[in-house]
Design an enzyme around this catalytic site. Structure first.
Site, short mmCIF file in Angstrom:
data_model
loop_
_atom_site.label_atom_id
_atom_site.label_comp_id
_atom_site.label_asym_id
_atom_site.label_seq_id
_atom_site.Cartn_x
_atom_site.Cartn_y
_atom_site.Cartn_z
N HIS A 161 0.85 -1.21 0.00
CA HIS A 161 0.00 0.00 0.00
C HIS A 161 0.88 1.26 0.00
CE1 HIS A 161 -3.05 -2.70 2.26
NE2 HIS A 161 -3.63 -2.42 1.11
N LYS A 205 -17.63 -6.93 6.67
CA LYS A 205 -16.36 -7.62 6.89
C LYS A 205 -16.03 -7.66 8.38
CE LYS A 205 -13.76 -6.87 2.60
NZ LYS A 205 -12.56 -6.26 2.02
N ARG A 240 -1.73 -5.67 -8.69
CA ARG A 240 -0.57 -6.52 -8.40
C ARG A 240 -0.34 -7.53 -9.51
NH1 ARG A 240 -3.10 -7.45 -2.70
NH2 ARG A 240 -4.82 -6.91 -4.06
N SER A 255 -2.94 -7.98 2.54
CA SER A 255 -3.15 -7.89 4.00
C SER A 255 -3.56 -9.23 4.59
CB SER A 255 -4.22 -6.84 4.31
OG SER A 255 -3.80 -5.58 3.87
P1 ADP Z 1 -9.73 -3.73 -0.63
O1 ADP Z 1 -10.33 -4.58 0.43
O2 ADP Z 1 -10.53 -2.54 -1.07
O3 ADP Z 1 -9.11 -4.49 -1.81
P2 ADP Z 1 -7.07 -3.28 0.37
O4 ADP Z 1 -6.74 -2.45 1.54
O5 ADP Z 1 -6.71 -4.72 0.43
O6 ADP Z 1 -8.57 -2.99 0.11
O7 ADP Z 1 -6.38 -2.67 -0.92
C1 ADP Z 1 -6.62 -1.37 -1.36
C2 ADP Z 1 -6.01 -1.21 -2.73
O8 ADP Z 1 -4.61 -1.44 -2.64
C3 ADP Z 1 -6.51 -2.18 -3.79
O9 ADP Z 1 -6.54 -1.49 -5.03
C4 ADP Z 1 -5.46 -3.25 -3.82
O10 ADP Z 1 -5.38 -3.85 -5.10
C5 ADP Z 1 -4.22 -2.43 -3.54
N1 ADP Z 1 -3.16 -3.24 -2.95
C6 ADP Z 1 -3.20 -4.02 -1.86
N2 ADP Z 1 -2.02 -4.63 -1.63
C7 ADP Z 1 -1.18 -4.20 -2.62
C8 ADP Z 1 0.17 -4.49 -2.98
N3 ADP Z 1 0.93 -5.34 -2.29
N4 ADP Z 1 0.67 -3.87 -4.06
C9 ADP Z 1 -0.10 -3.03 -4.78
N5 ADP Z 1 -1.37 -2.74 -4.53
C10 ADP Z 1 -1.92 -3.32 -3.46
#
Ligand code: ADP
Length: 158
Positions: A18, A42, A91, A129
């Site tokens: 992130h 969630k 990703r 995450s």
């Molecule tokens: P959500 O539950 O909305 O997917 P996240 O917090 O998991 O929320 O992710 C928010 C955004 O960050 C999403 O667009 C996700 O694809 C991106 N994201 C999460 N982890 C990574 C990573 N390791 N590299 C790039 N983008 C990421």
């Protein structure tokens, strides 16, 4: 004209993936709102206030980054903060289908707001995450993948 973007997510917890996306977005926009989704459907590991606090602590050296939380539609929150773009991270190809659907639906809801996809450094492409939550539960060392405040919090709860 000031260019503002919004980066919405669950951030349960924030990872270095992130933060990599945030660093790239900071280069492109004058102001970036990193905004934590309150999703009653969630069951997160960390409360909304903990997730906000981790982001605040990890991003306190970025003066153009603002942290907040929201519930409801992303496009509505984007309009509230005056954002013209929604940032999302891509990703792998597996992210594409869902993200494509969301981006086009958001465009239907708010024609004036564009979704901007950014790719992280390849070392974060396999990071998410839920993987971190799973690894931390079994005591794996996740120090390369999360900011120090998240690492401490994961140690405390396990
Ligand atoms: P959500 O539950 O909305 O997917 P996240 O917090 O998991 O929320 O992710 C928010 C955004 O960050 C999403 O667009 C996700 O694809 C991106 N994201 C999460 N982890 C990574 C990573 N390791 N590299 C790039 N983008 C990421």
């Amino acid at each position: 004209m000031k260019r503002t973007a919004i980066y919405p997510g669950t951030f349960d917890p924030v990872t270095n993936g992130h933060i990599d996306i945030i660093q790239r977005a900071v280069e492109l926009f004058d102001e970036l709102w990193v905004t934590v989704a309150i999703n009653p459907g969630k069951q997160p590991l960390f409360s909304i206030d903990e997730r906000v606090a981790f982001l605040q602590e990890s991003l306190n050296n970025y003066p153009t980054v603002k942290i907040d939380k929201f519930s409801g539609l992303v496009v509505e929150h984007a309009r509230e903060v005056g954002a013209s773009a929604i940032i999302r991270g891509l990703r792998a190809v597996s992210d594409f289908e869902y993200e494509f659907q969301m981006a086009l639906m958001n465009r239907k809801l708010a024609e004036e707001i564009n979704t901007v996809f950014l790719m992280p450094n390849e070392k974060y492409t396999y990071l998410n995450s839920s993987l971190i939550r799973g690894l931390a539960k079994f005591g794996a060392d996740v120090s390369a993948f999360v900011p120090p405040c998240v690492l401490e919090a994961l140690k405390r709860i396990n």
